[in-house]
Motif scaffolding. Sequence first.
Motif: not given
Length: 131
Positions: A52-76, A115-118
């Motif tokens: 049962l101990d064969d579980f390995h948690p998945p490697n978390p991806k970069n949270p910015l990899a799938g984000a919209k460019p406008g959202l990242v630009l506005g937040t930055a 606000f334009l990304q909403m």
Amino acid sequence: MSPHRDDDPSALFGRDGRPRSRPQSQGTWQPQGQPGQGPRDYRVDEDAFDELDDFHPPNPKNPLAGAKPGLVLGTALFLGSLVALLLLIWLPVSLPGIVATGLVGLALAGLVVLFLQMPQSRSGGGDGAQV
């Protein structure tokens, strides 16, 4: 069969406080091959847990990899200009007033981009009681 229940203390102890003798009745269940053992004597097979101990948690991806460019630009823009403005307030440096005005303008521009990304309309017509 005894007229007393198993969890009744009067079946275990007499009126004088001494334990009563409990004769083995034919209705009691005993595990085969191991007389006198009950659920508390159960031992777990440790080798079964190795499978049962064969579980390995998945490697978390970069949270910015799938984000919209406008959202990242506005937040930055918004957070970067606020941090820079706060640093300029506390640092003992003398800068022209246009720098503070420009940073406030960048913060407002970041808010406008956010606000334009909403979304323009809601998706789904549910009543909101979904998990």
